[in-house]
Write a protein that holds these residues in place. Structure first.
Motif, PDB file in Angstrom:
ATOM      1  N   ALA A 149       5.917  -1.762   6.306  1.00 57.78           N
ATOM      2  CA  ALA A 149       5.563  -1.736   4.881  1.00 57.78           C
ATOM      3  C   ALA A 149       4.563  -2.840   4.531  1.00 57.78           C
ATOM      4  CB  ALA A 149       6.824  -1.890   4.035  1.00 57.78           C
ATOM      5  N   ASP A 150       4.692  -4.002   5.168  1.00 60.12           N
ATOM      6  CA  ASP A 150       3.785  -5.119   4.874  1.00 60.12           C
ATOM      7  C   ASP A 150       2.392  -4.884   5.442  1.00 60.12           C
ATOM      8  OD1 ASP A 150       5.677  -6.552   3.490  1.00 60.12           O
ATOM      9  OD2 ASP A 150       6.394  -7.642   5.243  1.00 60.12           O
ATOM     10  N   ILE A 151       2.318  -4.261   6.622  1.00 54.20           N
ATOM     11  CA  ILE A 151       1.037  -4.064   7.289  1.00 54.20           C
ATOM     12  C   ILE A 151       0.283  -2.851   6.743  1.00 54.20           C
ATOM     13  CG2 ILE A 151       0.005  -3.410   9.515  1.00 54.20           C
ATOM     14  CD1 ILE A 151       0.712  -6.335   9.370  1.00 54.20           C
ATOM     15  N   GLU A 152       1.019  -1.821   6.321  1.00 55.51           N
ATOM     16  CA  GLU A 152       0.423  -0.531   5.977  1.00 55.51           C
ATOM     17  C   GLU A 152      -0.739  -0.614   4.973  1.00 55.51           C
ATOM     18  OE1 GLU A 152      -0.298   3.380   6.435  1.00 55.51           O
ATOM     19  OE2 GLU A 152       1.189   2.236   7.568  1.00 55.51           O
ATOM     20  N   PRO A 153      -0.611  -1.376   3.849  1.00 56.27           N
ATOM     21  CA  PRO A 153      -1.747  -1.408   2.900  1.00 56.27           C
ATOM     22  C   PRO A 153      -3.022  -1.980   3.517  1.00 56.27           C
ATOM     23  CG  PRO A 153       0.259  -2.277   1.892  1.00 56.27           C
ATOM     24  CD  PRO A 153       0.544  -2.135   3.347  1.00 56.27           C
ATOM     25  N   PHE A 154      -2.891  -3.044   4.323  1.00 55.93           N
ATOM     26  CA  PHE A 154      -4.070  -3.637   4.971  1.00 55.93           C
ATOM     27  C   PHE A 154      -4.671  -2.654   5.972  1.00 55.93           C
ATOM     28  CE2 PHE A 154      -1.366  -7.195   3.719  1.00 55.93           C
ATOM     29  CZ  PHE A 154      -2.266  -8.004   3.050  1.00 55.93           C
ATOM     30  N   LYS A 155      -3.784  -2.011   6.743  1.00 56.25           N
ATOM     31  CA  LYS A 155      -4.257  -1.043   7.737  1.00 56.25           C
ATOM     32  C   LYS A 155      -5.005   0.100   7.065  1.00 56.25           C
ATOM     33  CE  LYS A 155      -2.449   2.597   9.008  1.00 56.25           C
ATOM     34  NZ  LYS A 155      -1.573   3.725   9.364  1.00 56.25           N
ATOM     35  N   GLY A 156      -4.412   0.632   5.989  1.00 54.80           N
ATOM     36  CA  GLY A 156      -5.023   1.772   5.306  1.00 54.80           C
ATOM     37  C   GLY A 156      -6.395   1.459   4.741  1.00 54.80           C
ATOM     38  N   LEU A 157      -6.516   0.307   4.071  1.00 53.76           N
ATOM     39  CA  LEU A 157      -7.802  -0.053   3.459  1.00 53.76           C
ATOM     40  C   LEU A 157      -8.866  -0.360   4.507  1.00 53.76           C
ATOM     41  CD1 LEU A 157      -6.627  -2.234   0.438  1.00 53.76           C
ATOM     42  CD2 LEU A 157      -7.763  -0.014   0.338  1.00 53.76           C
ATOM     43  N   PHE A 170     -16.558  -5.740  10.896  1.00 50.48           N
ATOM     44  CA  PHE A 170     -15.472  -6.328  10.092  1.00 50.48           C
ATOM     45  C   PHE A 170     -14.287  -5.364   9.996  1.00 50.48           C
ATOM     46  CE2 PHE A 170     -13.453  -6.579   5.868  1.00 50.48           C
ATOM     47  CZ  PHE A 170     -12.879  -7.833   5.977  1.00 50.48           C
ATOM     48  N   SER A 171     -14.588  -4.085   9.789  1.00 52.29           N
ATOM     49  CA  SER A 171     -13.522  -3.099   9.563  1.00 52.29           C
ATOM     50  C   SER A 171     -12.758  -2.767  10.834  1.00 52.29           C
ATOM     51  CB  SER A 171     -14.109  -1.817   8.972  1.00 52.29           C
ATOM     52  OG  SER A 171     -15.026  -1.221   9.868  1.00 52.29           O
ATOM     53  N   GLU A 172     -13.248  -3.194  12.015  1.00 53.11           N
ATOM     54  CA  GLU A 172     -12.527  -2.919  13.258  1.00 53.11           C
ATOM     55  C   GLU A 172     -11.191  -3.649  13.313  1.00 53.11           C
ATOM     56  OE1 GLU A 172     -15.276  -3.719  16.406  1.00 53.11           O
ATOM     57  OE2 GLU A 172     -16.244  -1.765  16.251  1.00 53.11           O
ATOM     58  N   LEU A 173     -10.996  -4.596  12.387  1.00 46.67           N
ATOM     59  CA  LEU A 173      -9.674  -5.205  12.245  1.00 46.67           C
ATOM     60  C   LEU A 173      -8.640  -4.135  11.890  1.00 46.67           C
ATOM     61  CD1 LEU A 173      -7.870  -7.712  12.085  1.00 46.67           C
ATOM     62  CD2 LEU A 173      -8.619  -8.015   9.720  1.00 46.67           C
ATOM     63  N   GLY A 174      -9.082  -3.100  11.183  1.00 43.45           N
ATOM     64  CA  GLY A 174      -8.187  -1.992  10.858  1.00 43.45           C
ATOM     65  C   GLY A 174      -7.692  -1.269  12.098  1.00 43.45           C
ATOM     66  N   ILE A 175      -8.513  -1.222  13.155  1.00 46.13           N
ATOM     67  CA  ILE A 175      -8.109  -0.581  14.408  1.00 46.13           C
ATOM     68  C   ILE A 175      -6.985  -1.383  15.059  1.00 46.13           C
ATOM     69  CG2 ILE A 175      -8.899   0.241  16.654  1.00 46.13           C
ATOM     70  CD1 ILE A 175     -10.119   1.625  14.160  1.00 46.13           C
ATOM     71  N   ILE A 176      -7.099  -2.695  14.997  1.00 48.08           N
ATOM     72  CA  ILE A 176      -6.046  -3.552  15.556  1.00 48.08           C
ATOM     73  C   ILE A 176      -4.731  -3.307  14.825  1.00 48.08           C
ATOM     74  CG2 ILE A 176      -5.299  -5.964  15.776  1.00 48.08           C
ATOM     75  CD1 ILE A 176      -8.213  -6.703  16.315  1.00 48.08           C
ATOM     76  N   LEU A 177      -4.798  -3.237  13.484  1.00 53.94           N
ATOM     77  CA  LEU A 177      -3.590  -2.990  12.704  1.00 53.94           C
ATOM     78  C   LEU A 177      -3.045  -1.586  12.982  1.00 53.94           C
ATOM     79  CD1 LEU A 177      -4.590  -4.588   9.274  1.00 53.94           C
ATOM     80  CD2 LEU A 177      -3.263  -5.595  11.126  1.00 53.94           C
TER      81      LEU A 177
END
Length: 583
Positions: free
Chosen positions: A257-265, A56-63
């Motif tokens: 700025a919009d993507i950063e919080p999702f990417k970080g978490l 699930f968290s590999e979505l963070g890699i895409i971001l």
């Protein structure tokens, strides 16, 4: 454990662990790894299904890949092109070759050795840049060359992922779509970024529904990732491609700025899942294996980097510092380890050892670099003087680029004072950019946007927005997160000016006050009053009104008291002017 409990554990680990590790001078990546280690099977065993969490968290890699592409502006690449493509590619290829050779010397298959070489060749951008900032080396030659190497490594991420797909069992049997479909998709994305995105952004911003803009940012990332995956390429490549196409767009800062919080978490969740899979028991069950792997990793990587730095013109001491600075493993090594494990290129034991070695190198490198730098300074304190500060450093940020902000910007531009302007009106931004102004779409009330605009490097921020609520939010944000900034603010009306002064803003400019005084000056002159007397009247009124404004701060929440004070001051001003007239 239920999903809500997992979410609570993750948030608790982030809120407690990251500030604690930050106070200790360590990266947030280590905080997430440590949290995962504590929550996983090695310690408390509160979370047993780390694999599902990892997927699930590999979505963070895409971001993350999208953000990497977004930050890869053509201007930045051109500025460091020689160091990026010669020094950077040399580091990547030689380090991969060296580690591949070491792996094969230990009887590993060439594919496994190559994957390990690719993972270990990467360094941590977050670690290295932070160390450069802490030691004041970011503007030095070794700092710029280190940054160029890290930038090439960022660019190499997508090719490395494609390499994993090719090396995996069955990878030679490509599932790519026909070449003309791939070419058509790439051209389509490029045309959309060039001609369609601006209108779509304008329409979304015009709706004034903030969350729709965030939804659009996620749609761009996930849509491009899905398209590339459907064509037989990697989702990561799609996200990276979308980012690079938007890197020169005026909407880049807002998208970031919009993507950063999702990417970080999500990246935090990814590193926590890696931590859960970390086999710390290797330290006592196979200490010799861990020690040999750790020593070989550091020695080989430092040796290759030192040799390249010497060939690139660095002195021996500076070359050593550059080599130690980049000797740690990179965050993306965890990603490659996970992907290689899933594709059968690394055994579970090899994957566990790789993750442990990279994690330990992240812990050791800051201390190792500090020790090496201190020792080098004793031997030869002044081998290299710091280079000049980058010429494109913004000295001023103008938040709001309407009628008020444009006047400030025009004068700054005329005197060639570097500045960055922000405005949240997409139509307005497109119009102003046609005249050559450097203005970016974004809401200056957001920390991520100000951080992207390099508010930490600027000297002054001019609050020129025409919305009181936004103005006060920007002031509060800057005072909390960028306290070094000198703040100058536009006041919409008198009450707004009082509120700004109450917040400690001394440079307040009421947008109608000076125009009103100029009209008063012209009116009195037309009535035949001598100019010297008119100037004296205007000066006294300005001084009197400023004092009244300052005293009104004490009665900000008491409207009745303000009314009584205004009436009293009006009588006082009339008396003062009459006395002057009688002289």
């Amino acid at each position: 454990m239920s999903n809500p409990e997992l979410v609570l554990l993750f948030l608790l680990a982030a809120v407690v662990g990251v500030p604690l590790f930050n106070r200790l001078g360590m990266s947030p990546v280590l905080a997430y790894l440590a949290a995962g280690l504590v929550l996983g099977p090695s310690v408390l065993n509160l979370v047993s299904d780390a694999e599902t969490l990892l997927h699930f968290s590999e979505l963070g890699i895409i971001l993350m890949l999208f953000v990497l592409g977004l930050e890869l502006s053509p201007a930045r690449v051109i500025q460091l092109k020689s160091a990026i493509f010669v020094l950077g590619s040399g580091q990547m290829l030689l380090t991969m070759a060296a580690f591949t050779g070491v792996g094969m010397a230990f009887d590993l298959g060439w594919k496994t050795a190559l994957v390990l070489g690719a993972a270990l060749a990467l360094s941590s951008t977050a670690f290295a840049v932070q160390l450069l900032k802490e030691h004041g080396l970011l503007a030095s030659k070794r700092g710029q060359d280190s940054f160029a190497i890290l930038l090439f490594q960022d660019m190499a991420v997508v090719p490395l992922m494609l390499m994993l797909a090719f090396l995996a069992p069955g990878g030679e049997e490509t599932h790519l779509a026909p070449w003309y479909w791939i070419l058509g998709a790439l051209v389509g994305i490029g045309l959309f970024a060039r001609f369609g995105l601006a209108r779509l952004m304008e329409a979304v911003v015009a709706s004034k529904v903030r969350e729709v803009l965030t939804a659009l940012a996620l749609l761009l990332v996930l849509g491009s990732a899905w398209m590339m995956e459907e064509l037989g390429l990697s989702a990561g490549m799609g996200a990276f491609l979308a980012g690079t196409l938007l890197a020169n767009s005026s909407y880049r800062h807002q998208l970031h700025a919009d993507i950063e919080p999702f990417k970080g978490l999500l990246l935090g969740l990814f590193f926590m899942a890696i931590g859960m899979m970390l086999k710390l028991d290797l330290l006592w069950t196979a200490p010799q294996k861990v020690l040999v792997a750790m020593v070989l990793f550091l020695v080989v990587k430092v040796a290759v980097l030192w040799l390249l730095a010497r060939l690139w013109g660095h002195g021996g001491i500076n070359a050593l510092q550059l080599a130690v600075l980049l000797s740690e493993g990179g965050e993306f090594a965890f990603v490659l380890a996970s992907q290689a494990g899933n594709r059968g290129l690394l055994s579970p034991d090899q994957q566990e050892l790789l993750v442990l070695v990279v994690g330990l190198s992240m812990v050791l490198t800051p201390w190792l670099f500090g020790w090496v730098k201190k020792a080098c300074n004793k031997v030869q304190p002044t081998e290299e003087a710091p280079g000049p500060a980058p010429s494109n450093k913004p000295r001023v940020i103008v938040a709001g680029f309407g009628r008020f902000g444009q006047i400030v910007g025009r004068v700054l531009a005329a005197y060639r004072i570097p500045f960055i302007a922000l405005d949240k009106n997409a139509t307005h931004v497109s119009l102003v950019r046609r005249y050559g102004a450097e203005v970016f779409l974004g809401n200056a009330t957001e920390y991520d946007l100000l951080d992207q605009a390099r508010a930490h490097e600027a000297d002054i921020l001019v609050v020129a927005v025409d919305d009181k609520r936004d103005s006060m939010a920007i002031i509060a944000l800057c005072q909390a997160r960028f306290p070094h900034l000198k703040l100058l603010a536009r006041a919409i009306d008198r009450l707004h000016a009082i509120e700004l002064k109450e917040k400690g803003i001394h440079k307040v400019f009421r947008e109608t006050f000076n125009a009103g005084l100029q009209a008063t000056h012209a009116t009195l002159m037309e009535l035949g009053i001598p100019e010297s007397e008119v100037l004296d009247i205007i000066s006294k009124f300005r001084e009197h009104d400023e004092k009244l404004l300052d005293s009104a701060v004490e009665h900000l929440d008491d409207e009745e008291a303000r009314i009584r004070m205004v009436r009293a001051s009006r009588q006082e001003l009339a008396k003062l002017l009459r006395q002057d007239a009688e002289l």
